[in-house]
Design an enzyme around this catalytic site. Structure first.
Site, PDB file in Angstrom:
ATOM      1  N   GLU A  65       2.541  -2.813  -9.896  1.00  0.00           N
ATOM      2  CA  GLU A  65       2.326  -4.264  -9.748  1.00  0.00           C
ATOM      3  C   GLU A  65       1.615  -4.869 -10.949  1.00  0.00           C
ATOM      4  O   GLU A  65       0.601  -5.561 -10.814  1.00  0.00           O
ATOM      5  CB  GLU A  65       1.609  -4.534  -8.412  1.00  0.00           C
ATOM      6  CG  GLU A  65       2.442  -4.030  -7.242  1.00  0.00           C
ATOM      7  CD  GLU A  65       1.734  -4.056  -5.892  1.00  0.00           C
ATOM      8  OE1 GLU A  65       0.578  -4.497  -5.816  1.00  0.00           O
ATOM      9  OE2 GLU A  65       2.356  -3.611  -4.908  1.00  0.00           O
ATOM     10  N   ASN A 105       6.239   0.170 -11.324  1.00  0.00           N
ATOM     11  CA  ASN A 105       6.728  -0.149  -9.973  1.00  0.00           C
ATOM     12  C   ASN A 105       6.261  -1.567  -9.622  1.00  0.00           C
ATOM     13  O   ASN A 105       5.108  -1.925  -9.885  1.00  0.00           O
ATOM     14  CB  ASN A 105       6.082   0.874  -9.020  1.00  0.00           C
ATOM     15  CG  ASN A 105       6.628   0.864  -7.623  1.00  0.00           C
ATOM     16  OD1 ASN A 105       7.838   0.911  -7.425  1.00  0.00           O
ATOM     17  ND2 ASN A 105       5.743   0.821  -6.631  1.00  0.00           N
ATOM     18  N   HIS A 151      10.342  -4.651  -0.571  1.00  0.00           N
ATOM     19  CA  HIS A 151       9.812  -5.117   0.722  1.00  0.00           C
ATOM     20  C   HIS A 151      10.478  -6.470   0.979  1.00  0.00           C
ATOM     21  O   HIS A 151      10.177  -7.450   0.287  1.00  0.00           O
ATOM     22  CB  HIS A 151       8.290  -5.286   0.652  1.00  0.00           C
ATOM     23  CG  HIS A 151       7.552  -4.008   0.447  1.00  0.00           C
ATOM     24  ND1 HIS A 151       7.504  -3.022   1.410  1.00  0.00           N
ATOM     25  CD2 HIS A 151       6.835  -3.545  -0.609  1.00  0.00           C
ATOM     26  CE1 HIS A 151       6.772  -2.009   0.957  1.00  0.00           C
ATOM     27  NE2 HIS A 151       6.359  -2.297  -0.256  1.00  0.00           N
ATOM     28  N   GLU A 198      10.150   1.349  -2.045  1.00  0.00           N
ATOM     29  CA  GLU A 198       9.324   1.042  -0.860  1.00  0.00           C
ATOM     30  C   GLU A 198      10.115   0.192   0.133  1.00  0.00           C
ATOM     31  O   GLU A 198       9.580  -0.735   0.744  1.00  0.00           O
ATOM     32  CB  GLU A 198       8.030   0.314  -1.283  1.00  0.00           C
ATOM     33  CG  GLU A 198       7.208   1.092  -2.302  1.00  0.00           C
ATOM     34  CD  GLU A 198       5.862   0.445  -2.647  1.00  0.00           C
ATOM     35  OE1 GLU A 198       5.415  -0.461  -1.920  1.00  0.00           O
ATOM     36  OE2 GLU A 198       5.265   0.865  -3.653  1.00  0.00           O
ATOM     37  N   ASP A 227      11.668  -1.754   2.990  1.00  0.00           N
ATOM     38  CA  ASP A 227      11.584  -2.106   4.409  1.00  0.00           C
ATOM     39  C   ASP A 227      12.066  -3.543   4.561  1.00  0.00           C
ATOM     40  O   ASP A 227      12.088  -4.304   3.592  1.00  0.00           O
ATOM     41  CB  ASP A 227      10.200  -1.869   5.035  1.00  0.00           C
ATOM     42  CG  ASP A 227       9.043  -2.507   4.309  1.00  0.00           C
ATOM     43  OD1 ASP A 227       9.252  -3.530   3.625  1.00  0.00           O
ATOM     44  OD2 ASP A 227       7.903  -2.005   4.453  1.00  0.00           O
TER      45      ASP A 227
HETATM   46  O1  9MR Z   1       1.282   0.785   3.032  1.00  0.00           O
HETATM   47  C1  9MR Z   1       0.034   0.727   2.393  1.00  0.00           C
HETATM   48  C2  9MR Z   1      -1.044   0.327   3.376  1.00  0.00           C
HETATM   49  O2  9MR Z   1      -1.228   1.361   4.323  1.00  0.00           O
HETATM   50  C3  9MR Z   1      -2.338   0.031   2.636  1.00  0.00           C
HETATM   51  O3  9MR Z   1      -3.286  -0.476   3.548  1.00  0.00           O
HETATM   52  C4  9MR Z   1      -2.069  -0.954   1.526  1.00  0.00           C
HETATM   53  C5  9MR Z   1      -3.323  -1.268   0.764  1.00  0.00           C
HETATM   54  O4  9MR Z   1      -3.135  -2.281  -0.161  1.00  0.00           O
HETATM   55  O5  9MR Z   1      -1.102  -0.451   0.654  1.00  0.00           O
HETATM   56  C6  9MR Z   1       0.127  -0.273   1.277  1.00  0.00           C
HETATM   57  O6  9MR Z   1       1.094   0.169   0.346  1.00  0.00           O
HETATM   58  C7  9MR Z   1       1.418  -0.730  -0.691  1.00  0.00           C
HETATM   59  C8  9MR Z   1       1.807   0.106  -1.897  1.00  0.00           C
HETATM   60  O7  9MR Z   1       0.782   0.990  -2.225  1.00  0.00           O
HETATM   61  C9  9MR Z   1       2.161  -0.779  -3.074  1.00  0.00           C
HETATM   62  N1  9MR Z   1       3.181  -1.720  -2.748  1.00  0.00           N
HETATM   63  C10 9MR Z   1       2.923  -2.532  -1.552  1.00  0.00           C
HETATM   64  C11 9MR Z   1       2.635  -1.620  -0.369  1.00  0.00           C
HETATM   65  C12 9MR Z   1       2.470  -2.430   0.905  1.00  0.00           C
HETATM   66  O8  9MR Z   1       1.340  -3.255   0.815  1.00  0.00           O
END
Ligand code: 9MR
Length: 431
Positions: A244, A285, A321, A350, A352
């Protein structure tokens, strides 16, 4: 006839209908003479026997990929929804054709219901299929662990390789959680997608509030990457080195890395990762980059600059997402192709597709269509290495915690029962 692929479609039947759509189930089987991997495009189309205007038009062709296992090809059960003009009282009498649209070589078969099928034997590369998993759930829920261990090629630790877990104190590393996932993956013959080494979230307070100088932060970042990537050298095959990097305003995001080190922070991270494991693929990513936009252009500019400077980057992860219908094949291909032109891989990292909950049958059908767009774009792009869903069961998904009223975003429901989106990815899964 070329490589001699024979097969057929059978058991077509309308299984459910409403005023706007019909869901049609059928089975595709291939003969054992086919080569090891076969892809077939299929479309549902009106037949002369279907009632006039009920079927509006043939569906867009979708792709099925068969991989030959030790026991040959497994027949693939499919369900596809088609738009219809109006509801009728006699759905059971409707007929349709499922047509395979690779007619250059092959054989026309017909089943008892008179469904013509043309079979082709185009061989395709199969992207790896992955899922993000949680170490505690793997340990506590056998049904979850069974699916995670048997259906996917690749596992991504959802949170366990992030800074706050792995380096909770400066220089004090804790690898228990990531080790559990890596050991699980190795035991199941799977590879691991490491996530992530430089991000603006889930960083420990000692790091973000430490008041470090640029030289100190470079030392902290390179030591972290050398230690983490070095530990999993040879088992983690791909790393999200940077996550990001681009903000929603399409500028490079401010973070502990970009403000504390500067614009070369990401170059430093990639070089440290390459040194720690020369064979791991190194990705950047991001989200909301699945179509042309100011943000996707900003990421492309950042990546193209890295390539021009000789920074060791191998690929771009598209988080994906998404909401219903919010991606298109041309949009994804426009992005995949310009990274291919830079010599880079891409991956869907990722995936969904969130919907209002409780989810309606219509939304779950539309969700499957959105999954199919992602799947088909990756299969069609020669540089698309993998498709990973962010979790696999609605029981363990980040969505309900971040989006009030939304959820049901994954291929398995909360009871580990499969959903229409599962049918879309099933041809690519193990077993
Ligand atoms: O799915 C992850 C969630 O359990 C955590 O609380 C969160 C913290 O910011 O991160 C989520 O995963 C993220 C990933 O690391 C980066 N891309 C976005 C994902 C969804 O927020």
């Amino acid at each position: 006839m070329a490589a001699g692929v024979h097969g057929g479609i059978s058991d077509g039947s309308v299984v459910e209908g409403n005023s706007g759509r019909r869901a049609i189930a059928f089975t595709v089987a291939l003969s054992e003479r086919a080569t090891s991997t076969v892809s077939l495009d299929y479309a549902v189309t009106p037949t002369s026997a279907s009632r006039g205007s009920d079927f509006l038009a043939p569906t867009t062709p979708r792709r099925l990929t068969f991989v030959k296992g030790a026991n040959g090809f497994t027949p693939v059960a499919k369900m596809v929804t088609v738009p219809v003009a109006s509801d009728t009282a006699s759905e059971g009498n409707e007929t349709f054709a499922v047509v395979l649209s690779n007619p250059s070589v092959g054989v026309l078969l017909a089943d008892a219901a008179g469904i013509g099928t043309i079979i082709d034997d185009e061989t395709v590369r199969r992207p790896l299929m992955g899922a993000a998993v949680r170490s505690t759930t793997l340990a506590q829920e056998p049904g979850y662990a069974d699916i995670a261990g048997t259906r996917f090629d690749l596992l991504t630790p959802e949170n366990e390789m992030k800074w706050d877990v792995v380096e909770p104190q400066r220089g004090g590393f804790d690898f228990r959680a990531p080790d559990a996932i890596v050991t699980f993956a190795v035991t199941h013959g799977q590879t691991v997608h490491g996530h992530t080494l430089a991000w603006h979230q889930q960083n420990p307070a000692w790091l973000t509030a430490g008041g470090f100088t640029r030289p100190e932060l470079i030392d902290i970042l390179t030591n972290h990457i050398a230690t983490v990537v070095g530990r999993y050298r040879g088992t983690v095959s791909v790393w999200d080195v940077v996550n990001e990097a681009i903000g929603d305003d399409a500028s490079v995001r401010s973070s502990i890395w970009t403000t504390g080190i500067g614009t070369d922070a990401f170059d430093i991270a990639f070089r440290a990762a390459r040194t720690a494991d020369p064979n791991a693929k190194l990705y950047i990513n991001d989200y909301n980059i699945e179509a042309p936009s100011r943000k996707s252009d900003a990421l492309y500019a950042l990546v193209a600059g890295m390539v021009a400077r000789g920074v060791p980057i191998d690929g771009v992860g598209f988080q994906t997402h998404r909401t219903l219908g919010s991606i298109s094949a041309p949009g994804l291909r426009s992005q995949f192709d310009r990274y291919a032109a830079l010599g880079l891989d891409v991956a869907i990292t990722e995936l969904d597709v969130r919907v209002p909950v409780p989810a309606s049958a219509a939304d779950l059908a539309a969700q499957a269509d959105t999954y199919a767009v992602a799947r088909d774009a990756c299969i069609a792009a020669p540089n698309c290495a993998s498709i990973t869903t962010w979790g696999f069961t609605d029981k363990h998904s980040w969505i309900p915690y971040f989006f009030t009223g939304l959820g049901a975003a994954l291929p398995w429901d909360s009871n580990l029962q499969t959903k229409p989106a599962y049918d879309v990815i099933a041809p690519l899964l193990r077993n």
